[in-house]
Design a protein around this motif. Structure first.
Motif, PDB file in Angstrom:
ATOM      1  N   TRP A  95      46.896 137.786  34.507  1.00 43.48           N
ATOM      2  CA  TRP A  95      45.866 136.766  34.400  1.00 43.48           C
ATOM      3  C   TRP A  95      45.138 136.429  33.938  1.00 43.48           C
ATOM      4  O   TRP A  95      44.186 136.531  33.201  1.00 43.48           O
ATOM      5  N   LEU A  96      45.453 134.839  33.070  1.00 47.89           N
ATOM      6  CA  LEU A  96      44.726 134.778  32.146  1.00 47.89           C
ATOM      7  C   LEU A  96      43.740 133.262  32.615  1.00 47.89           C
ATOM      8  O   LEU A  96      44.128 132.652  33.912  1.00 47.89           O
ATOM      9  N   ALA A  97      42.446 133.424  32.385  1.00 48.54           N
ATOM     10  CA  ALA A  97      40.975 132.973  32.820  1.00 48.54           C
ATOM     11  C   ALA A  97      40.833 131.721  32.184  1.00 48.54           C
ATOM     12  O   ALA A  97      41.470 131.531  30.990  1.00 48.54           O
ATOM     13  N   THR A  98      39.810 130.828  32.719  1.00 49.07           N
ATOM     14  CA  THR A  98      39.441 129.676  32.202  1.00 49.07           C
ATOM     15  C   THR A  98      38.086 130.276  31.896  1.00 49.07           C
ATOM     16  O   THR A  98      37.530 131.276  32.783  1.00 49.07           O
ATOM     17  N   PRO A  99      37.797 130.178  31.145  1.00 49.73           N
ATOM     18  CA  PRO A  99      36.030 130.228  30.201  1.00 49.73           C
ATOM     19  C   PRO A  99      35.008 130.140  30.647  1.00 49.73           C
ATOM     20  O   PRO A  99      34.094 130.225  30.671  1.00 49.73           O
ATOM     21  N   VAL A 107      52.606 135.561  30.984  1.00 44.46           N
ATOM     22  CA  VAL A 107      51.243 135.050  32.055  1.00 44.46           C
ATOM     23  C   VAL A 107      51.794 134.684  33.241  1.00 44.46           C
ATOM     24  O   VAL A 107      52.772 133.906  33.675  1.00 44.46           O
ATOM     25  N   VAL A 108      51.002 135.642  34.616  1.00 44.09           N
ATOM     26  CA  VAL A 108      51.530 135.525  35.956  1.00 44.09           C
ATOM     27  C   VAL A 108      50.631 134.384  36.637  1.00 44.09           C
ATOM     28  O   VAL A 108      51.003 133.613  37.808  1.00 44.09           O
ATOM     29  N   GLY A 109      49.876 134.004  36.029  1.00 44.37           N
ATOM     30  CA  GLY A 109      48.484 133.132  37.064  1.00 44.37           C
ATOM     31  C   GLY A 109      47.344 133.133  36.247  1.00 44.37           C
ATOM     32  O   GLY A 109      46.741 133.504  35.028  1.00 44.37           O
ATOM     33  N   TRP A 110      47.083 131.903  36.782  1.00 43.51           N
ATOM     34  CA  TRP A 110      45.787 131.696  35.932  1.00 43.51           C
ATOM     35  C   TRP A 110      44.645 132.578  37.498  1.00 43.51           C
ATOM     36  O   TRP A 110      44.516 132.406  38.525  1.00 43.51           O
ATOM     37  N   HIS A 111      43.610 133.083  36.549  1.00 42.68           N
ATOM     38  CA  HIS A 111      42.049 133.058  37.496  1.00 42.68           C
ATOM     39  C   HIS A 111      40.625 132.475  36.599  1.00 42.68           C
ATOM     40  O   HIS A 111      40.321 132.370  35.700  1.00 42.68           O
ATOM     41  N   ILE A 112      40.657 131.761  37.606  1.00 46.41           N
ATOM     42  CA  ILE A 112      39.731 129.914  37.601  1.00 46.41           C
ATOM     43  C   ILE A 112      38.586 130.834  37.600  1.00 46.41           C
ATOM     44  O   ILE A 112      37.466 131.393  38.225  1.00 46.41           O
ATOM     45  N   SER A 113      37.737 131.255  36.233  1.00 43.33           N
ATOM     46  CA  SER A 113      36.824 131.091  36.279  1.00 43.33           C
ATOM     47  C   SER A 113      36.191 132.603  36.343  1.00 43.33           C
ATOM     48  O   SER A 113      37.001 133.764  36.735  1.00 43.33           O
ATOM     49  N   ASN A 114      34.829 133.197  37.336  1.00 46.40           N
ATOM     50  CA  ASN A 114      34.702 133.835  37.511  1.00 46.40           C
ATOM     51  C   ASN A 114      33.704 134.311  38.827  1.00 46.40           C
ATOM     52  O   ASN A 114      32.416 133.401  38.521  1.00 46.40           O
ATOM     53  N   GLU A 115      33.411 134.745  39.694  1.00 46.44           N
ATOM     54  CA  GLU A 115      32.891 134.676  40.731  1.00 46.44           C
ATOM     55  C   GLU A 115      31.413 133.834  40.582  1.00 46.44           C
ATOM     56  O   GLU A 115      30.746 133.746  40.717  1.00 46.44           O
ATOM     57  N   TYR A 116      31.903 132.472  41.019  1.00 46.87           N
ATOM     58  CA  TYR A 116      31.522 131.696  41.284  1.00 46.87           C
ATOM     59  C   TYR A 116      30.138 131.411  42.255  1.00 46.87           C
ATOM     60  O   TYR A 116      30.668 132.215  43.318  1.00 46.87           O
ATOM     61  N   GLY A 117      28.933 131.075  41.954  1.00 43.25           N
ATOM     62  CA  GLY A 117      28.315 130.946  42.900  1.00 43.25           C
ATOM     63  C   GLY A 117      26.859 130.410  42.904  1.00 43.25           C
ATOM     64  O   GLY A 117      26.771 129.750  41.401  1.00 43.25           O
TER      65      GLY A 117
END
Ligand code: GLA
Ligand code: ZN
Length: 688
Positions: A85-89, A150-160
């Motif tokens: 899961w490729l993240a956007t940083p 790459v199976v998908g996008w991990h967008i950002s991390n725990e928006y808040g």
């Protein structure tokens, strides 16, 4: 009928197992990265969430991009059957970015701009931040959008979080203009004539502030809605920047237990829901309350898209941020993980793969310890689970149909807790919702957790504890449910305010009054130590009897078509109705006028669910603290039996054939379950 869902990724159509992987912390030591691949295979891991906080490694200076290290890791993954899961940083920024563009830094409610530091410290409105994020995301998409690993996008991390800068104030005012069109409409909605707070210019409106406006409930509620919408818009901005390269790659963003964001609003822009669960196991003598609370959370996240979700983070051992971060006792890693699968997760993933050497999370549990090898209890637990998930793989994609739903709205949660009312010492909204849920969980009845705006038609039974904020529209939908033969359960402190947090006129519970056949005239608040009671009336149609303790709030209601099933035992309102039933159309609506305990709720929901005709997963009485959950693909049912009590238990089955999915052996008439025990069975679909 096949009701299996398409796999989350066709590249990896099995149960996923892995962790947040942060190789950018170890780039100075390539041997570590080589060793990681060996250990990942040994642990039965097939997926890693990578690059979550990698911005500084990917763009060490503005416009200077470094992707070689990530190329290398993904290539090693490819060669070893590991996916990503490729993240956007965007969850954390490099220092140069805040230096060059100070507007990206968040402004606190007191209007002071934060310094650089921490994470999630950015303004979701800032055009500069949006632009920088879009450039980074587009570069990642261009390079890796079609990468085989790459199976998908991990967008950002725990928006808040939220920002109160001038850019956000303007965006808020524009949002309000769109919602209300005129200041007159806004003033009426917020009831600003109170204390002469009438606005005469849009510029006078400010977000809630400790040194400014805090008391206008309609403003507070709209600010929360705005913050959610602004965060969703930011997430959508990120998604657009990755989707162009390969629209088929699924996107998710990992959610947490935040109260401040209405997570349901993210569902329409995501392909799959994911969330991060950190249960505080072993806090009490048994784990029943914690288990039911986290079961509720899993059900809530699953219900958002009504299909399998991902457990994106959990800890393989302990956290480092709970008041007391306990180890998982033997069996708990397997039980806790398979509980998520039972409730509809298609993955078990951890934070994090390898313990950091320094900084704030260095002592947080991870798969690979500072000791650096596989000979640890935690690694063995993880590797064993890897084997189990491979054995259970056919479960991936199967669904979790439910005939019962609990209403749990964010806006209700915000409003009910913002109000100054009968019990500022605590209304215990979430606890109350969990209490009702637990009574169904204990019987092994599958439950969806839905919002007022969801479709009510799939359900035979809907439970709405403390639906304080109730729109006219929600009232109509619940009335329709009952009219067509559904069962509804509502409690005290419902139908009090509308969507602007203004009280309903003409008598509570406002839009629910006709459906429930009652008028709630007054509500009495009890001190913490005070108790009243409910005594059941003889011959009541639920067949309940006896006296049960009640606490916290007692509503004084009048019957307007409903019949009393039970009355108060004490105080000046003794003998007045405390539990009622109204027959409307083909269905029935129950009302609990006071807060009742677990003993009553269990007895009540036993009777009500039988009357509603909602099926238990296994047609048997489950011992206390044992629950059953189910997933199905239309031809087979996967039955999970779990023991969260502090005693070993024996579960009598119901005469159907149960085959253990891990061993292939048929179960006997009674299934023994040790403490922290879990068994997963396959059962051919029955007709009930
Ligand atoms: C969150 C974050 C992770 C990590 C863990 C620790 O869920 O997403 O980056 O901080 O908590 O429990
Ligand atoms: Zn801002």
């Amino acid at each position: 009928m096949t009701i299996v869902n398409a796999p989350i990724s066709p590249k990896l159509p099995v149960l996923m197992h892995g962790a947040d992987y942060n190789p950018d912390q170890w780039l100075h030591d390539p041997a570590v990265l080589e060793e990681d691949i060996r250990l990942m295979k040994l642990a039965g891991c097939n997926v890693m969430a990578i690059g979550i906080f990698s911005w500084a490694a990917l763009e060490p200076a503005e416009g200077e991009f470094r992707f070689e290290w990530l190329d290398h890791v993904l290539e090693r993954f490819c060669n070893n059957g590991i996916y990503a899961w490729l993240a956007t940083p965007s969850g954390a920024r490099p220092a140069w970015l805040s230096d060059s563009y100070p507007e990206v830094l968040r402004v606190a409610p007191n209007r002071v701009r934060n310094l650089y530091g921490g994470r999630h410290n950015h303004c979701f409105t800032s055009p500069a931040y949006r632009e920088k994020v879009a450039i980074m995301n587009r570069k990642l998409a261009e390079r890796y959008g079609a990468h085989p690993a790459v199976v998908g996008w991990h967008i950002s991390n725990e928006y808040g979080g939220e920002c109160h800068c001038e850019l956000c104030q303007d965006a808020f005012r524009n949002w309000l203009k769109r919602e209300y069109r005129t200041l007159d409409a806004l003033n009426l909605a917020w009831w600003t004539s109170f204390w002469s707070h009438t606005y005469t210019d849009w510029q006078q409106i400010e977000s809630p502030a400790p040194h400014g406006e805090r008391m206008v409930h309609g403003l507070n509620l709209d600010w929360r809605r705005f913050v959610t919408e602004q965060t969703v818009a930011f997430c959508k901005h990120e998604i657009d920047a990755v989707k162009w390269a390969n629209p088929d790659l699924p996107v998710t963003t990992n959610m947490y237990t935040l109260e401040s964001l209405d997570y349901r609003r993210f569902a329409p822009i995501l392909d799959v829901i994911s969330w991060d669960a950190y249960p505080d196991w072993h806090k009490e003598q048994d784990n029943v309350k914690v288990a039911a609370t986290f079961a509720f959370m899993h059900d809530m996240f699953r219900s958002m898209l009504r299909k399998p979700f991902l457990l994106m983070e959990s800890t393989p051992s302990m956290t480092n941020w709970q008041a007391v971060s306990k180890l998982k006792k033997p069996g708990m890693h397997r039980l806790s993980s398979l509980q998520a699968i039972a409730h509809g997760s298609d993955s078990i993933q951890y934070f994090q793969w390898r313990k950091s050497r320094g900084s704030s999370e260095k002592l947080h549990g991870a798969v690979v310890d500072h000791a650096g090898h596989e000979h640890t209890r935690v690694f063995r637990d993880v590797a064993e689970l890897g084997g189990t998930l491979a054995d259970l793989s056919e479960i991936a994609g199967s669904l979790t149909p439910s005939e019962t739903a609990i209403l749990f709205d964010w806006e209700n949660r915000w409003a009910v807790k913002d109000a100054k009312g009968p019990r500022n010492a605590g209304l215990h909204y979430e606890e109350t919702v969990h209490d009702h849920y637990r009574a169904l969980w204990q019987q092994g009845i599958p439950v969806d957790v839905i919002g007022s705006e969801d479709d009510f038609s799939p359900y035979k039974l809907i439970i709405a504890p403390m639906l304080y904020l109730c729109r006219e529209e929600t009232g109509r939908k619940l009335e329709a449910l009952v009219e067509r033969g559904g069962l509804l359960v509502v409690t005290y402190w419902s139908g009090i305010v509308d969507e602007h947090d203004r009280c309903h006129l003409g008598g509570f519970p406002g839009p629910l009054r006709k459906t429930l056949g009652i008028w709630a005239e007054e509500i009495d608040a009890l001190q913490d130590h005070e108790r009243n009671g409910l005594t059941l009336l003889e011959g009541n149609p639920l067949g309940l009897s006896g006296r049960y303790e009640s606490r916290e709030l007692c509503e004084l209601i009048h019957l307007e078509g409903a019949e009393a099933l039970g009355c108060y035992t004490d105080d000046f309102y003794a003998k007045r109705p405390a539990l009622t039933r109204n027959c409307l159309g083909l269905g029935k609506a129950y009302y609990m006028a006071t807060r009742l305990g677990d003993d009553f709720l269990l007895a009540f929901y036993r009777a009500v669910s039988a009357q509603a005709g909602v099926a238990r997963v296994i047609d048997t009485e489950l011992p206390a603290g044992v629950t059953a959950q189910q997933r199905t693909n239309g031809s087979s049912e996967y039955i999970f039996l779990m023991n969260f009590s502090d005693k070993s238990a024996e579960v009598p089955l119901d005469g159907q054939t149960y085959v253990d999915l891990e061993t292939g052996e048929a179960a006997g008439a009674v299934v023994p379950l040790p403490v922290n025990g879990i068994r997963v069975f396959k059962r051919e679909t029955s007709l009930h």
